[in-house]
Write an enzyme that holds these catalytic residues in place. Structure first.
Site, PDB file in Angstrom:
ATOM      1  N   LYS A 196       0.825  -1.212   0.000  1.00 19.37           N
ATOM      2  CA  LYS A 196       0.000   0.000   0.000  1.00 19.37           C
ATOM      3  C   LYS A 196       0.862   1.266   0.000  1.00 19.37           C
ATOM      4  O   LYS A 196       2.079   1.200  -0.035  1.00 19.37           O
ATOM      5  CB  LYS A 196      -0.944  -0.032   1.210  1.00 19.37           C
ATOM      6  CG  LYS A 196      -1.843  -1.271   1.259  1.00 19.37           C
ATOM      7  CD  LYS A 196      -2.722  -1.379   0.032  1.00 19.37           C
ATOM      8  CE  LYS A 196      -3.841  -2.398   0.159  1.00 19.37           C
ATOM      9  NZ  LYS A 196      -3.474  -3.760   0.515  1.00 19.37           N
TER      10      LYS A 196
HETATM   11  C1  LIG Z   1      -9.782  -3.220  -1.111  1.00 16.28           C
HETATM   12  C2  LIG Z   1      -9.090  -3.838   0.069  1.00 16.28           C
HETATM   13  N1  LIG Z   1      -9.702  -3.821   1.256  1.00 16.28           N
HETATM   14  C3  LIG Z   1      -9.127  -4.355   2.355  1.00 16.28           C
HETATM   15  C4  LIG Z   1      -7.889  -4.955   2.294  1.00 16.28           C
HETATM   16  C5  LIG Z   1      -7.327  -5.599   3.502  1.00 16.28           C
HETATM   17  O1  LIG Z   1      -6.168  -4.992   3.972  1.00 16.28           O
HETATM   18  P1  LIG Z   1      -5.102  -5.822   4.801  1.00 16.28           P
HETATM   19  O2  LIG Z   1      -4.312  -6.657   3.855  1.00 16.28           O
HETATM   20  O3  LIG Z   1      -4.265  -4.753   5.461  1.00 16.28           O
HETATM   21  O4  LIG Z   1      -5.830  -6.639   5.796  1.00 16.28           O
HETATM   22  C6  LIG Z   1      -7.206  -4.985   1.077  1.00 16.28           C
HETATM   23  C7  LIG Z   1      -5.881  -5.604   0.996  1.00 16.28           C
HETATM   24  O5  LIG Z   1      -5.282  -5.747  -0.036  1.00 16.28           O
HETATM   25  C8  LIG Z   1      -7.818  -4.420  -0.075  1.00 16.28           C
HETATM   26  O6  LIG Z   1      -7.224  -4.446  -1.262  1.00 16.28           O
END
Ligand SMILES: Cc1ncc(COP(=O)(O)O)c(C=O)c1O
Length: 396
Positions: A196
């Site tokens: 990210k």
């Molecule tokens: C659109 C979206 N929402 C939520 C998440 C979840 O984030 P995390 O990997 O930090 O749990 C991601 C992760 O890639 C994502 O792309």
């Protein structure tokens, strides 16, 4: 035979693999983490609050609550919004499963709305078509780092008294009509996973302008306790009443040390992501065989990923073949995302293909090209050259 594809035995366009995403960690980040490791606090310590204030400031929000991942942020937000058994929450068909899974964790029902085929963002008109008397919240996603159409979405929500939970996992630092993402929806969730915009290794944050929602989020990440150890140190209480069924979703001081160091580079990261995206937009716009998603004129895109759409009618290959050929050229192309409800778990819940035809047709054409701040201009040239080479071979 210089142009023979690597997948057919030719030489790849570059010698080393280029991933689709990569974190940017420098000596300052390492020093910040080492300093935290040498300090008195490994988990919840003073850096958590400082990091939360930094995120709140960047996102233009009154409150930022740090949690252990973007997934935890979504779970906490769905909890704070009061979603329960049988409540319907409308989300995008083109998203990572974490968006809709968070609704399931609370016993809610994910309702998938189709996307706008040009921007790939959830379509407000499709949201309207999915509203029922059981709809409690809207959970739009800022796909790829581009803000979705928030004014239209908030207007629908206000008219129907729905909560807006914006999944901005991709969009930290983005802006919508001059307003920072994190300052618009009732609850906005971010992810700080290494792919990210900034990273805390794993980590996430929920922002909100509502004091009561912030209090619910803080309880949820800490077992549902009404007070934390710091407040108890002041009051002298020996235990805190547990008033909600929360979890341990705490973000650690070590992670926040990294996050604070990363925050100082947010503007640089966004600028470099934007520069790379501009190069792709310029060099790939007129390339036959590929279409670039539209970017709204009134947003600042965070460019978490760079998706392109293959024009399959003009190619003799499908997306999988193109993806394999690019990877053989050492260009780490990827795909974001298979529609969430195509996964077997969702099929078992009764979701069927055909639900959101535009997202499904888009998925068959989608490719993500490498984009991360540490990419050199030569890396960008390799990607452009690789795409030209592969599409040149497979064009009708
Ligand atoms: C659109 C979206 N929402 C939520 C998440 C979840 O984030 P995390 O990997 O930090 O749990 C991601 C992760 O890639 C994502 O792309």
């Amino acid at each position: 035979m210089a142009d023979r594809l690597a997948v057919e035995g030719g030489s790849p366009i570059r010698r080393t693999p280029l991933p689709y995403a990569r974190h940017t960690i420098d000596d300052d980040d390492v020093a910040a983490v080492v300093s935290a490791l040498r300090g008195d606090w490994l988990t919840t310590g003073p850096r958590v609050e400082v990091f939360e204030r930094g995120v709140a400031s960047a996102a233009g929000a009154r409150h930022a609550v740090g949690v252990s991942s973007g997934t935890a942020a979504l779970h906490a937000a769905v909890f704070a919004a009061g979603i329960g058994e049988g409540d319907e929450v409308i989300t995008s068909a083109l998203t990572f499963v974490a968006s809709s899974n968070a609704i399931l964790y609370r016993g809610g029902v994910p309702v998938f709305a189709d996307i706008c085929p040009d921007t790939l963002q959830i379509d407000p008109a499709a949201i309207e078509g999915k509203l029922t008397s059981r709809t409690r919240a809207l959970l739009p996603v800022d796909f790829a780092g581009q803000p979705c159409d928030l004014d239209a979405i908030v207007e629908i929500a206000r008219a129907k008294e729905l909560v807006v939970i914006e999944d901005a996992a991709h969009a930290f630092g983005a802006e919508y009509r001059g307003r920072p993402i994190g300052s618009i929806a009732d609850l906005t969730t971010f992810s700080f996973h290494p792919a990210k915009v900034i990273t805390t290794a794993e980590g996430g944050v929920v922002t909100t302008g509502v004091d009561d929602l912030a209090a619910r989020l803080r309880r949820f990440r800490n077992h549902g306790f009404e007070s934390d150890f710091r407040q108890r140190a002041v009051t002298g209480d020996v235990y805190s009443p547990m008033v909600d069924l929360g979890l341990n979703y705490r973000l650690t001081d070590v992670q926040c040390a990294l996050g604070l160091s990363q925050l100082t580079k947010l503007a640089d990261f966004l600028r470099r992501r934007g520069e790379i995206a501009e190069r792709y937009l310029k060099e790939l716009t007129d390339l036959p065989g590929v279409t670039l998603p539209a970017v709204a004129s009134d947003v600042r895109h965070a460019w978490h990923i760079f998706p392109v759409l293959l024009d399959l009618d003009h190619l003799v290959a499908d997306r999988h073949t193109v993806l394999r050929a690019l990877r053989a050229e050492n260009i780490g192309a990827s795909v974001h995302y298979v529609p969430a409800y195509w996964h077997p778990y969702y099929e078992a819940l009764g979701y069927r293909r055909g639900l959101c035809p535009r997202a499904e047709a888009t998925f068959e054409r989608l490719l993500t090209l490498p984009l991360f701040p540490a990419m050199s201009d030569a890396d960008v040239d390799d990607v452009v050259g690789g795409v030209r080479k592969v599409l040149g071979r497979y064009r009708r």
